[in-house]
Design a protein around this motif. Sequence first.
Motif, mmCIF file in Angstrom:
data_model
loop_
_atom_site.group_PDB
_atom_site.id
_atom_site.type_symbol
_atom_site.label_atom_id
_atom_site.label_comp_id
_atom_site.label_asym_id
_atom_site.label_seq_id
_atom_site.Cartn_x
_atom_site.Cartn_y
_atom_site.Cartn_z
ATOM 1 N N ASN A 181 34.792 55.420 52.999
ATOM 2 C CA ASN A 181 34.472 55.095 54.390
ATOM 3 C C ASN A 181 35.578 54.301 55.096
ATOM 4 O OD1 ASN A 181 31.967 56.367 54.168
ATOM 5 N ND2 ASN A 181 31.007 54.499 53.420
ATOM 6 N N GLY A 182 36.820 54.701 54.906
ATOM 7 C CA GLY A 182 37.939 54.045 55.579
ATOM 8 C C GLY A 182 38.401 52.755 54.940
ATOM 9 N N ILE A 183 37.885 52.425 53.754
ATOM 10 C CA ILE A 183 38.302 51.211 53.051
ATOM 11 C C ILE A 183 38.930 51.613 51.725
ATOM 12 C CG2 ILE A 183 37.549 49.055 51.985
ATOM 13 C CD1 ILE A 183 35.326 48.981 54.101
ATOM 14 N N LEU A 184 40.194 51.238 51.546
ATOM 15 C CA LEU A 184 40.932 51.541 50.326
ATOM 16 C C LEU A 184 40.817 50.351 49.385
ATOM 17 C CD1 LEU A 184 42.928 53.469 48.836
ATOM 18 C CD2 LEU A 184 44.762 52.187 49.939
ATOM 19 N N GLU A 185 40.363 50.617 48.168
ATOM 20 C CA GLU A 185 40.250 49.565 47.158
ATOM 21 C C GLU A 185 41.189 49.913 46.008
ATOM 22 O OE1 GLU A 185 36.790 47.965 44.253
ATOM 23 O OE2 GLU A 185 36.263 48.072 46.390
ATOM 24 N N ILE A 186 42.092 48.982 45.695
ATOM 25 C CA ILE A 186 43.103 49.213 44.651
ATOM 26 C C ILE A 186 42.917 48.157 43.565
ATOM 27 C CG2 ILE A 186 45.565 49.464 44.191
ATOM 28 C CD1 ILE A 186 45.928 49.695 47.279
ATOM 29 N N HIS A 187 42.879 48.612 42.306
ATOM 30 C CA HIS A 187 42.809 47.705 41.151
ATOM 31 C C HIS A 187 44.141 47.789 40.425
ATOM 32 C CE1 HIS A 187 38.481 46.792 41.359
ATOM 33 N NE2 HIS A 187 38.419 47.982 41.947
ATOM 34 N N ILE A 188 44.799 46.626 40.293
ATOM 35 C CA ILE A 188 46.134 46.562 39.694
ATOM 36 C C ILE A 188 46.098 45.607 38.513
ATOM 37 C CG2 ILE A 188 48.570 46.125 40.191
ATOM 38 C CD1 ILE A 188 47.512 46.164 43.240
ATOM 39 N N PRO A 189 46.186 46.140 37.268
ATOM 40 C CA PRO A 189 46.152 45.265 36.092
ATOM 41 C C PRO A 189 47.413 44.399 35.990
ATOM 42 C CG PRO A 189 45.845 47.569 35.488
ATOM 43 C CD PRO A 189 46.224 47.541 36.915
ATOM 44 N N LYS A 190 47.240 43.175 35.524
ATOM 45 C CA LYS A 190 48.372 42.270 35.304
ATOM 46 C C LYS A 190 48.958 42.525 33.928
ATOM 47 C CE LYS A 190 46.567 38.340 37.896
ATOM 48 N NZ LYS A 190 46.199 36.923 37.768
ATOM 49 N N LEU A 191 50.251 42.302 33.777
ATOM 50 C CA LEU A 191 50.902 42.442 32.474
ATOM 51 C C LEU A 191 50.412 41.332 31.535
ATOM 52 C CD1 LEU A 191 52.988 44.098 30.888
ATOM 53 C CD2 LEU A 191 54.714 42.463 31.648
ATOM 54 N N LYS A 192 50.337 40.102 32.038
ATOM 55 C CA LYS A 192 49.819 38.967 31.268
ATOM 56 C C LYS A 192 48.618 38.402 32.018
ATOM 57 C CE LYS A 192 54.306 37.671 29.449
ATOM 58 N NZ LYS A 192 55.371 36.666 29.458
ATOM 59 N N PRO A 193 47.410 38.759 31.599
ATOM 60 C CA PRO A 193 46.216 38.254 32.298
ATOM 61 C C PRO A 193 46.159 36.729 32.284
ATOM 62 C CG PRO A 193 45.635 39.990 30.766
ATOM 63 C CD PRO A 193 47.068 39.652 30.511
ATOM 64 N N SER A 194 45.684 36.184 33.351
ATOM 65 C CA SER A 194 45.504 34.736 33.433
ATOM 66 C C SER A 194 44.018 34.445 33.552
ATOM 67 C CB SER A 194 46.252 34.169 34.655
ATOM 68 O OG SER A 194 45.770 34.759 35.845
ATOM 69 N N LYS A 195 43.625 33.292 33.035
ATOM 70 C CA LYS A 195 42.208 32.963 33.139
ATOM 71 C C LYS A 195 41.919 32.435 34.534
ATOM 72 C CE LYS A 195 42.680 28.352 31.212
ATOM 73 N NZ LYS A 195 42.145 27.403 30.299
ATOM 74 N N LYS A 196 40.693 32.649 34.960
ATOM 75 C CA LYS A 196 40.294 32.165 36.270
ATOM 76 C C LYS A 196 40.298 30.645 36.268
ATOM 77 C CE LYS A 196 37.470 35.969 37.867
ATOM 78 N NZ LYS A 196 36.170 36.373 38.404
ATOM 79 N N GLN A 197 40.774 30.088 37.367
ATOM 80 C CA GLN A 197 40.825 28.634 37.462
ATOM 81 C C GLN A 197 39.439 28.090 37.768
ATOM 82 O OE1 GLN A 197 43.762 27.646 40.339
ATOM 83 N NE2 GLN A 197 45.455 28.414 39.121
ATOM 84 N N ASN A 198 39.156 26.936 37.192
ATOM 85 C CA ASN A 198 37.872 26.288 37.454
ATOM 86 C C ASN A 198 37.871 25.724 38.871
ATOM 87 O OD1 ASN A 198 37.046 26.807 34.864
ATOM 88 N ND2 ASN A 198 37.808 24.840 34.053
ATOM 89 N N LYS A 199 36.754 25.883 39.539
ATOM 90 C CA LYS A 199 36.620 25.360 40.887
ATOM 91 C C LYS A 199 35.756 24.107 40.851
ATOM 92 C CE LYS A 199 36.912 29.841 43.111
ATOM 93 N NZ LYS A 199 36.235 30.809 43.990
ATOM 94 N N ARG A 200 36.130 23.157 41.676
ATOM 95 C CA ARG A 200 35.353 21.920 41.752
ATOM 96 C C ARG A 200 35.113 21.625 43.218
ATOM 97 N NH1 ARG A 200 37.660 16.323 39.520
ATOM 98 N NH2 ARG A 200 38.762 16.487 41.487
ATOM 99 N N SER A 201 33.888 21.314 43.541
ATOM 100 C CA SER A 201 33.520 21.022 44.921
ATOM 101 C C SER A 201 33.926 19.594 45.267
ATOM 102 C CB SER A 201 32.014 21.200 45.087
ATOM 103 O OG SER A 201 31.653 20.919 46.412
ATOM 104 N N ILE A 202 34.551 19.424 46.396
ATOM 105 C CA ILE A 202 34.973 18.109 46.870
ATOM 106 C C ILE A 202 34.196 17.794 48.142
ATOM 107 C CG2 ILE A 202 36.957 16.764 47.727
ATOM 108 C CD1 ILE A 202 37.274 17.639 44.828
ATOM 109 N N SER A 203 33.634 16.605 48.187
ATOM 110 C CA SER A 203 32.892 16.220 49.404
ATOM 111 C C SER A 203 33.878 15.727 50.458
ATOM 112 C CB SER A 203 31.866 15.144 49.078
ATOM 113 O OG SER A 203 32.520 13.985 48.611
ATOM 114 N N ILE A 204 33.531 16.002 51.682
ATOM 115 C CA ILE A 204 34.397 15.636 52.817
ATOM 116 C C ILE A 204 33.793 14.430 53.493
ATOM 117 C CG2 ILE A 204 35.346 16.442 55.007
ATOM 118 C CD1 ILE A 204 35.177 19.262 53.844
ATOM 119 N N ARG A 205 34.616 13.418 53.737
ATOM 120 C CA ARG A 205 34.132 12.189 54.368
ATOM 121 C C ARG A 205 34.140 12.307 55.856
ATOM 122 N NH1 ARG A 205 37.617 7.680 51.505
ATOM 123 N NH2 ARG A 205 38.571 9.205 50.191
#
Length: 162
Positions: free
Chosen positions: A138-162
């Motif tokens: 439907n007009g949307i191109l989706e491309i999957h490109i494998p990495k040579l050296k996979p990296s692990k997903k970084q952990n996300k941490r929520s930070i409160s805004i003052r």
Amino acid sequence: MVTKRTPEKISNNASPWYANWGDLEKVFDDFRSDLERSFTSFPSIHVPQIVQTTQNSCDVIDEGNHYKVIMNMPGVEKKDIKLNVTDNSIEVSAEHKEESKEKKKNYLRKERNHVSYYRTLPFSEKIVSGKTNAKLTNGILEIHIPKLKPSKKQNKRSISIR
């Protein structure tokens, strides 16, 4: 003693000319408006627009072991897309020409649609070009490109805004 001269009318049998700049400017303005008026009597000419290559919007997502690229390609068919992959970039181009076909003679206007896209996306990590795959839906191109050296997903941490 300096005397101030008043504008003198220069005698000419063809047209009146005056010796000051204001009158001369008026003569040129009149000439320009007469010239513009004369061009309005000509039929209008439609100059075809030069094909423009647009840079389509896209999202690049790091999925850890591969990149996912989502690119908008409206008005393009699968056969019109060219995808080239190197060790650290992809190049996406597409061109689609569409003509409206009318059987009427003496038409006053006939329009054609021409869509062209080009985009190069560099990656900071090396990719596996041979295992890249793409899908157009439907007009949307989706491309999957494998990495040579996979990296692990970084952990996300929520930070409160003052």
